[in-house]
Scaffold this motif. Structure first.
Motif, PDB file in Angstrom:
ATOM      1  N   CYS A  58      84.462 114.944  55.135  1.00 43.01           N
ATOM      2  CA  CYS A  58      83.895 114.952  53.787  1.00 43.01           C
ATOM      3  C   CYS A  58      83.573 116.386  53.403  1.00 43.01           C
ATOM      4  O   CYS A  58      82.780 117.053  54.067  1.00 43.01           O
TER       5      CYS A  58
ATOM      6  N   ALA B 210      81.961 117.387  50.965  1.00 46.46           N
ATOM      7  CA  ALA B 210      80.650 117.524  50.318  1.00 46.46           C
ATOM      8  C   ALA B 210      79.539 117.620  51.361  1.00 46.46           C
ATOM      9  O   ALA B 210      78.736 118.545  51.342  1.00 46.46           O
ATOM     10  N   CYS B 211      79.499 116.687  52.290  1.00 46.65           N
ATOM     11  CA  CYS B 211      78.376 116.646  53.227  1.00 46.65           C
ATOM     12  C   CYS B 211      78.777 116.975  54.651  1.00 46.65           C
ATOM     13  O   CYS B 211      77.921 117.144  55.514  1.00 46.65           O
TER      14      CYS B 211
ATOM     15  N   CYS C 240      83.137 111.133  51.395  1.00 50.02           N
ATOM     16  CA  CYS C 240      82.726 109.940  52.117  1.00 50.02           C
ATOM     17  C   CYS C 240      82.024 108.971  51.169  1.00 50.02           C
ATOM     18  O   CYS C 240      81.814 109.274  50.004  1.00 50.02           O
TER      19      CYS C 240
ATOM     20  N   CYS D  94      79.115 110.242  49.095  1.00 51.43           N
ATOM     21  CA  CYS D  94      79.321 111.399  48.209  1.00 51.43           C
ATOM     22  C   CYS D  94      80.354 111.108  47.132  1.00 51.43           C
ATOM     23  O   CYS D  94      81.111 111.992  46.733  1.00 51.43           O
TER      24      CYS D  94
HETATM   25 ZN    ZN Z   1      79.819 113.065  52.258  1.00 54.74          ZN
END
Ligand code: ZN
Ligand code: ZN
Ligand code: ZN
Ligand code: ZN
Lengths: 159, 159
Positions: free
Chosen positions: A113, A115-116, A153, A156
DNA sequence: GTCGTATTGATACGGAGTATCATAAAGCGA
DNA sequence: TCGCTTTATGATACTCCGTATCAATACGAC
């Protein structure tokens, strides 16, 4: 006694408790004449406790400051040995630094992911099959490959 | 006027003359307000003449010594712009340095001979389809991926 | 304990890529 | 062709990730 999903089926998610990983690893180290030194124990403790993929530098930062003096080369040596023998998998991030995840020796891929940072690990892969035909037609034999998937994910998803 | 196999089909080999690539690229540079400087011309000349994938450092070595003074940052800036806009593709080599290959903007993958370095470029890819089912089941949306194939080319088959 | 070998840490090095910023040069309109 | 504005360049120095060397250390088998 614990049993493991040894030859993983296609797309199966790898599920592996840290303790299980650790036990098997120590077994293998004995089999392969690898000494269990103070430094390696600290490194293994750290990796065993890790809840997500980690970078070698994170290990360096943590272990050299908190746990007494452990040198950067030693940490890289340990990580590289674990990678070479398959006990951790290296995750490529295009421009960024590598991360590593606990694995059992075998063949895996990762979905990261962006983002995270959450990373899913997948066992099995039929990915080469798709291209194999064309490659064989050109006389090219595939011996290995590098594949990482990037996306968002479940947590996100919001745009 | 030349036509190109624009949306490449699965597994299709990319075929593209250097001159064609160059022409289209210069067109695009004008469209995007990119100035054609002396340095960029030298870089583009070099890349146009390249017969195989090249590393940025190769470019640095060649251009800074032979063609007058061209700075390393400038070369990296040019290469990075070409990569970002899709005119060259970045090829990952696990441990080693990146190489780049002329492309038209689009989506490609590479099969790299680990013996001689020969690199085949393939257009199209259905690779994510294979894993997508499992990933979707976990709420993961794939937005991109990294794939390189390694093996031996037709000329390097002997043990 | 002793000993041979594997492993470590200190140090220093290397490659690959990037930030800064004053200077230069494209391109464009007059 | 001559400014003028904006973009690109080069010099410099720097960061990050990783590795070579090698004397000193500590496993762990006996
Ligand atoms: Zn994520
Ligand atoms: Zn695979
Ligand atoms: Zn070859
Ligand atoms: Zn693809």
């Amino acid at each position: 006694m614990t049993t493991l999903p040894q030859p993983l089926t296609k797309g199966e998610l790898v599920s592996l408790t840290p303790q299980h990983w650790r036990t098997r690893l120590e077994q293998a180290m004995q089999d392969e004449q690898q000494r269990m030194t103070r430094t390696r124990r600290l490194v293994l403790d750290w990796i065993t406790a890790a809840e997500a993929p980690f970078s070698a530098e994170t290990l360096v930062d943590d272990l050299t400051t908190r746990q007494g003096i452990i040198s950067r080369p030693t940490i890289y040596r340990a990580v590289e040995w674990l990678r070479r023998t398959g006990w951790i998998g290296r995750i490529h991030h295009d421009g960024a630094e590598h991360t590593y995840a606990r694995l059992l020796p075998g063949h895996y891929h990762h979905a990261v992911c962006t983002a995270c940072g959450l990373t899913l690990v997948f066992g099995g892969c039929d990915l080469t099959q798709a291209l194999l035909h064309t490659l064989v037609a050109h006389g090219f034999t595939v011996q290995g490959h590098l594949l990482e998937l990037y996306g968002h994910c479940a947590n996100c998803q919001q745009t």
